[in-house]
Design an enzyme around this catalytic site. Structure first.
Site, short mmCIF file in Angstrom:
data_model
loop_
_atom_site.label_atom_id
_atom_site.label_comp_id
_atom_site.label_asym_id
_atom_site.label_seq_id
_atom_site.Cartn_x
_atom_site.Cartn_y
_atom_site.Cartn_z
N CYS A 1 -48.29 4.36 -23.76
CA CYS A 1 -49.32 4.41 -24.79
C CYS A 1 -50.64 5.03 -24.36
O CYS A 1 -51.08 4.93 -23.23
CB CYS A 1 -49.58 3.01 -25.28
SG CYS A 1 -51.28 2.49 -25.29
N TRP B 1 -45.96 3.48 -27.32
CA TRP B 1 -44.66 3.49 -26.65
C TRP B 1 -44.13 2.07 -26.83
O TRP B 1 -44.56 1.14 -26.15
CB TRP B 1 -44.81 3.87 -25.18
CG TRP B 1 -43.49 4.08 -24.51
CD1 TRP B 1 -42.76 5.23 -24.50
CD2 TRP B 1 -42.74 3.12 -23.75
NE1 TRP B 1 -41.60 5.03 -23.79
CE2 TRP B 1 -41.56 3.76 -23.31
CE3 TRP B 1 -42.96 1.79 -23.39
CZ2 TRP B 1 -40.60 3.11 -22.54
CZ3 TRP B 1 -42.00 1.14 -22.63
CH2 TRP B 1 -40.83 1.81 -22.21
N GLY C 1 -50.04 -2.27 -23.48
CA GLY C 1 -49.60 -3.37 -22.64
C GLY C 1 -48.73 -4.36 -23.39
O GLY C 1 -48.16 -4.04 -24.43
N GLU D 1 -31.27 10.88 -7.12
CA GLU D 1 -32.35 11.56 -7.83
C GLU D 1 -31.78 12.65 -8.76
O GLU D 1 -32.23 12.80 -9.89
CB GLU D 1 -33.35 12.14 -6.82
CG GLU D 1 -34.49 12.93 -7.42
CD GLU D 1 -35.35 12.18 -8.44
OE1 GLU D 1 -35.21 10.95 -8.57
OE2 GLU D 1 -36.14 12.84 -9.14
#
Ligand code: GLU
Length: 610
Positions: free
Chosen positions: A2, A82, A107, A484
């Site tokens: 966010c 988000w 958060g 990865e």
């Protein structure tokens, strides 16, 4: 994760008042790199707080067309969400408005369920599934009790558990913007032109100001057009240092490339050069003189940074002979720490320095009095403030959400750490050390050689683009690279893939191998090559299409087509080369599948929630 942006005061630079909200759009655009699924704005218009929201990747553009160009305001906030609590929908999108309070939040309010029940008993009702709306209702309730925002925000901080950064509007007060920070980042942009700002990251404000204050943890601010007051959790005014952001570092351009991600992949030789320059100027450990005293290293990180940590483990154990454990940060923070003898160094790795899980893991280590080191790409981050030592990586700003050059910069710093410790602890002879230093000079050319053979990665991408599953195999350090490579493919192209240690596949997962299943085999360690090649033969016998990424000193005769052959360099530096073909294969597959490579779905760049 966010993005928050907000302002209070008129913009004197703008002649047309109409544009007074453009900072919200400009700011949200700059914060897109953090990842989002919806966006919204709230602002005062004729003393009334108006709220507008849109969903999806076009949401910022839609807000601009439908709202921002049409209104004028002296106070507003904007948000890219988000989602953590509730899907991406208009009801769940921020800003949330309850009674007199309108706010945006980054958060998680962890005790939101209990607070919600309490507020329902007090006759509040809720439209969304979010924790944020509960926060808005609590502030509204507390404000009605006290009629005083300072007392309200202090009480809010006492009652709310979790991590949050909030930008708050109170409809009673069109001249004040309120902000609270607990854990999640929030800065206040300062001007002397009758306008001040808030943002999750100063990058959101660089067209408006480069002077800013980093709000400290557990503080709140009352921001007016010509004045900023910041209070600690006891309600006392605190002094805050005004910092100046170096605008030269923004690098927000694609440099002629089609995407940020491709530009950043291509920048890796330049990033390596910068890292070498820094190393040669100061020596990695010059600023950290005492690392050789540690008997054990624990690396805590998430995602690609965790994979970088695994590379660090192989290199430090091999060249410095210090045992290294690597643990996923979100797990470590809840584990009992047994090595509380101060001979262990805990290293946290994070591109942004804001990764909540890694910050918590480092705090957990500090509670046991262990020394900590942060390997961080962004300067001035929350992580910098908690660690004992800092190693800054030289990647520069990374916009692509899936990391490429920042990961390379992390493994480069870890290689230099292994090199320095190995030399200091006398596990690397003088001559070998000198040879490695010589090789550092030629590595950027070899990186560019790999980057310049893009056609072959496209050919491999064509093979895998329509497959449901891809496997990556490797032994030792090649397994860490396989992990990865596999993550990059999942992140960028949404193709399912899994990485296995080459010897492990036959213990179960080999049942999934079918005719033409693509298996990327990473083979760079000459001591383990013959074993990995045998494992490749096992899957080839079951129909797999093995695509080796192999160094030119190892024979690839076993593989008929599609070998990616890369230059052999000193094993300490090899992973810096090997990862590039893996990034490019994932990239090309994503482009063929028409994926949004810079902003893959569901991902956030800076993961500020646990
Ligand atoms: N927890 C909040 C929500 O789900 C905020 C998420 C964010 O940081 O964007 O709406």
């Amino acid at each position: 994760m966010c993005g928050i942006v907000g302002f209070v005061g008129k913009d004197k630079q703008l002649d047309k008042e109409k544009k007074s909200l453009s900072v919200l759009i400009d700011g949200l655009r700059q914060l897109q790199y953090r990842g989002y699924d919806s966006a919204g704005v709230a602002f005062f218009e004729d003393n009334i707080v108006k709220v507008y929201k849109e969903i999806g990747i076009e949401s910022i553009n839609l807000l601009e067309q439908n709202v921002i160009s049409k209104v004028s305001s002296n106070l507003g906030v904007g948000h890219t969400r988000w989602a953590t609590h509730g899907e991406a929908s208009i009801d769940n999108c921020h800003p949330h408005q309850v009674g007199k309070i309108t706010l945006v939040h980054n958060g998680i309010i962890e005790n939101y369920s209990e607070l919600k029940q309490e507020l329902i008993h007090l006759d509040y009702s809720f439209k969304s599934e979010t924790d944020t709306e509960v926060g808005a209702a609590l502030i509204d309730y507390l404000y009605h009790q006290t009629n005083d925002m300072n007392k309200t925000l202090l009480e809010f901080m006492k009652r709310v558990k979790g991590a949050y950064a909030l930008g708050i509007i109170n409809s009673d007060d069109p001249k004040k913007l309120f902000a609270i920070r607990n854990e999640n980042p929030l800065i206040i942009g300062i001007t002397n032109e009758g306008r001040n700002y808030i943002a999750s990251d100063i990058i959101a404000l660089t067209s408006y100001t480069n002077h800013y204050i980093e709000m400290k943890n557990e503080s709140f601010a009352v921001i007016k057009d010509n004045n900023v007051s910041i209070y600690n959790k006891s309600g006392l005014l605190v002094d805050n240092e005004i910092k100046i952001y170096d605008m030269g570092n923004t690098e927000i351009s694609k440099n002629g490339e089609s995407t940020f991600t491709l530009k950043e992949i291509k920048e890796q030789s330049c990033v390596f050069r910068k890292s070498v320059e820094k190393y040669q100027k100061s020596g990695t450990l010059k600023s950290l003189p005492s690392l050789a005293k540690y008997k054990k290293i624990k690396i805590v990180a998430c995602g690609s940074a965790y994979h970088a940590g695994l590379i660090g483990k192989y290199l430090i154990e091999k060249f410095a002979e210090i045992p290294v454990d690597v643990e996923i940060a979100s797990e470590y923070r809840y584990n009992k720490i047994l090595d509380v003898n101060r001979k262990t160094l805990v290293i946290g790795i994070s591109q942004s320095g804001e990764t909540a899980d890694t910050i918590k893991a480092l705090e957990h280590a500090k509670e046991s009095d262990l020394d900590t080191l942060g390997i961080i790409n962004a300067a001035g981050s929350s992580m910098e403030r908690i660690v004992d030592y800092i190693l800054n990586t030289c990647a520069g700003r990374e916009i692509g959400v899936a990391t490429t050059k920042a990961y390379s910069a992390q493994i480069t710093e870890l290689a230099f750490m292994a090199l320095d410790l190995g030399k200091k602890l006398k596990h690397i002879e003088k001559e070998e050390y000198q040879n490695i230093l010589e090789e550092l000079k030629t590595l950027p050319i070899k990186i560019d050689q790999i980057l310049n053979t893009r056609d072959q990665y496209l050919e491999i991408a064509k093979i895998i683009m329509n497959k449901n599953d891809v496997f990556y195999l490797g032994r030792g350090i090649d397994y860490a690279l396989a992990m990865e490579g596999s993550l990059k493919l999942k992140e960028l192209s949404y193709i399912h893939s899994e990485a296995y240690t080459a010897g492990e596949l036959k213990h179960g997962t080999i049942s999934l191998i079918e005719k033409d299943t693509p298996v990327l085999a990473i083979i760079t360690d000459p001591n383990l090559a013959s074993k990995t090649i045998s494992n490749c033969k096992e899957v080839m016998a079951r129909g797999a299409n093995v695509i080796p990424v192999i160094t030119d000193s190892i024979s690839n005769l076993e593989f008929k087509n599609n070998s990616i052959v890369i230059p052999t360099v000193h094993p300490l530096l090899q992973p810096i080369l090997t990862v590039i073909p893996l990034q490019l294969i994932a990239y090309e597959a994503a482009v063929l599948r028409d994926c949004n490579v810079d902003k893959p779905k569901n991902l956030a760049k800076s993961v500020t929630v646990e």
